[in-house]
Write an enzyme that holds these catalytic residues in place. Structure first.
Site, PDB file in Angstrom:
ATOM      1  N   ASN A 107       0.809  -1.170   0.007  1.00 31.75           N
ATOM      2  CA  ASN A 107       0.079  -0.209   0.000  1.00 31.75           C
ATOM      3  C   ASN A 107       0.812   1.457  -0.065  1.00 31.75           C
ATOM      4  O   ASN A 107       0.479   2.213  -0.670  1.00 31.75           O
ATOM      5  CB  ASN A 107      -0.776  -0.011   1.229  1.00 31.75           C
ATOM      6  CG  ASN A 107      -2.269  -0.961   1.148  1.00 31.75           C
ATOM      7  OD1 ASN A 107      -2.391  -1.374  -0.103  1.00 31.75           O
ATOM      8  ND2 ASN A 107      -2.684  -1.302   2.051  1.00 31.75           N
ATOM      9  N   ASP A 161     -10.076   3.283  17.038  1.00 35.80           N
ATOM     10  CA  ASP A 161      -9.255   2.760  18.370  1.00 35.80           C
ATOM     11  C   ASP A 161     -10.097   3.338  19.366  1.00 35.80           C
ATOM     12  O   ASP A 161     -10.325   2.838  20.650  1.00 35.80           O
ATOM     13  CB  ASP A 161      -7.893   2.668  18.165  1.00 35.80           C
ATOM     14  CG  ASP A 161      -7.231   2.100  17.211  1.00 35.80           C
ATOM     15  OD1 ASP A 161      -7.739   0.963  16.675  1.00 35.80           O
ATOM     16  OD2 ASP A 161      -6.542   2.964  16.220  1.00 35.80           O
ATOM     17  N   HIS A 189      -1.546   2.873  14.756  1.00 34.84           N
ATOM     18  CA  HIS A 189      -2.947   2.154  14.746  1.00 34.84           C
ATOM     19  C   HIS A 189      -2.450   0.702  14.568  1.00 34.84           C
ATOM     20  O   HIS A 189      -2.258   0.201  13.286  1.00 34.84           O
ATOM     21  CB  HIS A 189      -3.530   2.674  13.445  1.00 34.84           C
ATOM     22  CG  HIS A 189      -4.949   1.810  13.189  1.00 34.84           C
ATOM     23  ND1 HIS A 189      -5.743   1.553  14.092  1.00 34.84           N
ATOM     24  CD2 HIS A 189      -5.154   1.186  12.083  1.00 34.84           C
ATOM     25  CE1 HIS A 189      -6.797   0.615  13.498  1.00 34.84           C
ATOM     26  NE2 HIS A 189      -6.110   0.516  12.133  1.00 34.84           N
TER      27      HIS A 189
HETATM   28  P1  NAD Z   1     -11.710  -2.741   0.359  1.00 33.69           P
HETATM   29  O1  NAD Z   1     -10.739  -3.726  -0.464  1.00 33.69           O
HETATM   30  O2  NAD Z   1     -13.175  -3.132   0.525  1.00 33.69           O
HETATM   31  O3  NAD Z   1     -11.997  -1.549  -0.625  1.00 33.69           O
HETATM   32  C1  NAD Z   1     -10.798  -0.818  -1.024  1.00 33.69           C
HETATM   33  C2  NAD Z   1     -11.113  -0.189  -2.345  1.00 33.69           C
HETATM   34  O4  NAD Z   1      -9.952   0.524  -2.862  1.00 33.69           O
HETATM   35  C3  NAD Z   1     -11.523  -1.369  -3.436  1.00 33.69           C
HETATM   36  O5  NAD Z   1     -12.641  -0.561  -4.163  1.00 33.69           O
HETATM   37  C4  NAD Z   1     -10.396  -0.898  -4.389  1.00 33.69           C
HETATM   38  O6  NAD Z   1     -10.827  -1.184  -6.046  1.00 33.69           O
HETATM   39  C5  NAD Z   1      -9.972   0.474  -4.114  1.00 33.69           C
HETATM   40  N1  NAD Z   1      -8.654   0.903  -4.448  1.00 33.69           N
HETATM   41  C6  NAD Z   1      -7.353  -0.036  -4.252  1.00 33.69           C
HETATM   42  N2  NAD Z   1      -6.263   0.629  -4.566  1.00 33.69           N
HETATM   43  C7  NAD Z   1      -6.647   1.832  -5.092  1.00 33.69           C
HETATM   44  C8  NAD Z   1      -6.033   3.068  -5.503  1.00 33.69           C
HETATM   45  N3  NAD Z   1      -4.614   2.893  -5.609  1.00 33.69           N
HETATM   46  N4  NAD Z   1      -6.522   4.191  -5.742  1.00 33.69           N
HETATM   47  C9  NAD Z   1      -7.969   4.148  -5.446  1.00 33.69           C
HETATM   48  N5  NAD Z   1      -8.756   3.111  -5.142  1.00 33.69           N
HETATM   49  C10 NAD Z   1      -7.813   1.950  -4.963  1.00 33.69           C
HETATM   50  O7  NAD Z   1     -11.211  -2.541   1.414  1.00 33.69           O
HETATM   51  P2  NAD Z   1     -11.586  -1.531   2.930  1.00 33.69           P
HETATM   52  O8  NAD Z   1     -12.294  -2.745   3.911  1.00 33.69           O
HETATM   53  O9  NAD Z   1     -12.895  -0.443   2.239  1.00 33.69           O
HETATM   54  O10 NAD Z   1     -10.421  -1.106   3.561  1.00 33.69           O
HETATM   55  C11 NAD Z   1      -9.546  -0.252   2.731  1.00 33.69           C
HETATM   56  C12 NAD Z   1      -8.507   0.101   3.671  1.00 33.69           C
HETATM   57  O11 NAD Z   1      -8.730   0.753   5.024  1.00 33.69           O
HETATM   58  C13 NAD Z   1      -7.562  -1.137   4.084  1.00 33.69           C
HETATM   59  O12 NAD Z   1      -6.064  -0.653   3.940  1.00 33.69           O
HETATM   60  C14 NAD Z   1      -7.585  -1.400   5.537  1.00 33.69           C
HETATM   61  O13 NAD Z   1      -6.757  -2.148   6.001  1.00 33.69           O
HETATM   62  C15 NAD Z   1      -7.893   0.081   5.976  1.00 33.69           C
HETATM   63  N6  NAD Z   1      -8.755   0.355   7.189  1.00 33.69           N
HETATM   64  C16 NAD Z   1      -8.172   1.118   8.123  1.00 33.69           C
HETATM   65  C17 NAD Z   1      -8.675   1.208   9.199  1.00 33.69           C
HETATM   66  C18 NAD Z   1      -8.149   2.167  10.427  1.00 33.69           C
HETATM   67  O14 NAD Z   1      -8.784   2.310  11.490  1.00 33.69           O
HETATM   68  N7  NAD Z   1      -7.288   2.866  10.017  1.00 33.69           N
HETATM   69  C19 NAD Z   1      -9.774   0.548   9.575  1.00 33.69           C
HETATM   70  C20 NAD Z   1     -10.446  -0.224   8.623  1.00 33.69           C
HETATM   71  C21 NAD Z   1      -9.829  -0.582   7.501  1.00 33.69           C
HETATM   72  C1  LMR Z   2      -9.249  -2.167  12.001  1.00 33.91           C
HETATM   73  O1  LMR Z   2      -8.685  -1.865  12.947  1.00 33.91           O
HETATM   74  O2  LMR Z   2     -10.292  -2.789  11.939  1.00 33.91           O
HETATM   75  C2  LMR Z   2      -8.469  -2.059  10.580  1.00 33.91           C
HETATM   76  O3  LMR Z   2      -7.382  -1.373  10.953  1.00 33.91           O
HETATM   77  C3  LMR Z   2      -8.439  -3.293   9.709  1.00 33.91           C
HETATM   78  C4  LMR Z   2      -7.477  -4.097  10.191  1.00 33.91           C
HETATM   79  O4  LMR Z   2      -6.666  -4.657   9.315  1.00 33.91           O
HETATM   80  O5  LMR Z   2      -7.470  -4.635  11.392  1.00 33.91           O
END
Ligand code: NAD
Ligand code: LMR
Length: 330
Positions: A107, A161, A189
């Site tokens: 990523n 969190d 995180h």
């Molecule tokens: P997902 O796979 O359902 O959706 C991700 C989307 O991003 C997909 O539709 C994909 O086509 C698109 N994508 C991928 N690369 C891309 C790019 N370069 N440009 C534009 N679009 C792009 O995933 P999700 O469940 O929505 O999770 C997304 C991200 O959020 C993950 O990295 C996940 O780990 C993160 N996340 C973070 C937290 C947090 O607390 N910080 C919480 C949950 C998830």
């Molecule tokens: C979360 O905390 O739920 C997200 O960061 C997704 C993960 O990978 O745990």
């Protein structure tokens, strides 16, 4: 006529994007009289799915939705043009058995182009919330490629969190969510984060005086919050989405609305080396307070030997992550 706020969401057709954009369009975040133009960005191969999401937005007939701009990730500058807020979600989620840091080489590179495009095309006061994991270090990468965007306009998401920690404390103490406040999330995180029970308050009293089981606080509480993302993945077969979208929107609200006295909002921000013994140059979870326009790191949080050790361990991990991506930092 009120000028619209332009809000970009990358990964808009993904799980989190789908859970966030209808709420952005509905008026819930920026108010019922504030028009919003959504800039939805996706991978080229997901543009068909994004068309379907656009149809559903139309079908909601939100009075506050003043327009939808769709762009693919090969045309990021078109996507970010004139945006005031950007939610960087688009990236790969982890699978069971992975740590979030295992995603860093997959990523991380996404955030170099993203940072450059934000600087080139977004509003000069754009504010950015990085959600895609590992979000602290992805935020560091993106902001490093956008040196003209003020550092204080960048946030990585530790609000999920914070919300998790509040819910755990409320449940243990048998009180309502609204009775729990001042819960800071320090560090990354990740599984090293420190959900700070020492400074948390329950009905205005120290949480440690209400929940006197310090073994529970130091073990079950901390590890439940640290491992909650993994637990959701194990149970659901996919990473948290509705709660993550909710936390991203809470992060925006936490910046644009005054923080109630006696509590904090949690987000990871760029460190300048002057606070809480945390070195400069990382994006680290800290307790913040906003007046609705600007924010500050809240001073005066008590740090004892235990919490010092927890914070230092998470900071060490952030320094290691920064080292892992040094080729992506200008
Ligand atoms: P997902 O796979 O359902 O959706 C991700 C989307 O991003 C997909 O539709 C994909 O086509 C698109 N994508 C991928 N690369 C891309 C790019 N370069 N440009 C534009 N679009 C792009 O995933 P999700 O469940 O929505 O999770 C997304 C991200 O959020 C993950 O990295 C996940 O780990 C993160 N996340 C973070 C937290 C947090 O607390 N910080 C919480 C949950 C998830
Ligand atoms: C979360 O905390 O739920 C997200 O960061 C997704 C993960 O990978 O745990």
């Amino acid at each position: 006529m009120t000028a619209p706020i332009h809000v970009a969401v990358t990964g808009a057709a993904g799980q989190i994007g789908y859970a966030a954009i209808f709420r952005l369009a509905s008026g819930e975040i920026f108010g019922p009289d504030q028009p919003v133009v959504l800039h939805l960005i996706e991978l080229p191969q997901a543009m068909g799915a994004l068309d379907g999401v656009h149809m559903e937005l139309d079908d909601c007939a939100f009075p506050t939705l003043a327009g939808v701009v769709k762009s693919d990730s090969d045309h990021l500058e078109d996507g970010f043009a004139g945006c005031h807020w950007v939610l960087l979600v688009g990236s790969i989620p982890r699978k069971a058995g992975m740590e979030r840091a295992d995603l860093i080489r997959i990523n991380g590179p996404i955030f170099t182009q993203t940072g450059k495009a934000i600087q080139a095309a977004a509003d000069k006061n754009v504010r950015v919330v990085v959600v895609g994991n590992p979000c602290n270090t992805n935020c560091l990468i993106a902001m490093s490629h956008a040196p003209n965007v003020p550092r204080e306009n960048w946030f990585a998401m530790t609000r999920l969190d914070q919300n998790r920690a509040v819910a755990q404390l409320a449940n243990k103490a048998g009180v309502a969510i609204k009775d729990v406040g001042n819960v800071a999330i320090w560090g990354n995180h990740s599984a090293t984060q420190f959900p700070d029970f020492l400074n948390a308050k329950i009905n205005g009293k120290a949480a440690t005086s209400v929940i006197t089981d310090s073994a529970w606080l130091k073990s079950d509480f901390v590890s439940t919050v640290q491992q909650r993302g993994a637990a959701v993945i194990k149970a659901r077969g996919a990473s948290s989405a509705a709660s993550a979208a909710n936390a991203a929107l809470d992060t925006v609200k936490g910046v644009i609305r005054p923080t109630p006295a006696g509590t904090c909002v949690s987000a990871a921000v760029y460190t300048d080396g002057s606070q809480y013994g945390i070195p400069e140059g990382i994006v680290c979870g800290l307790p913040l307070s906003s007046d609705g326009k600007t924010w500050k790191v809240l001073p005066g949080y008590e740090i004892d030997d235990y919490s010092r050790g927890m914070i230092d361990a998470s900071v060490k991990e952030l320094l290691q992550e920064r080292d892992t991506v040094k080729d992506l930092l200008p």
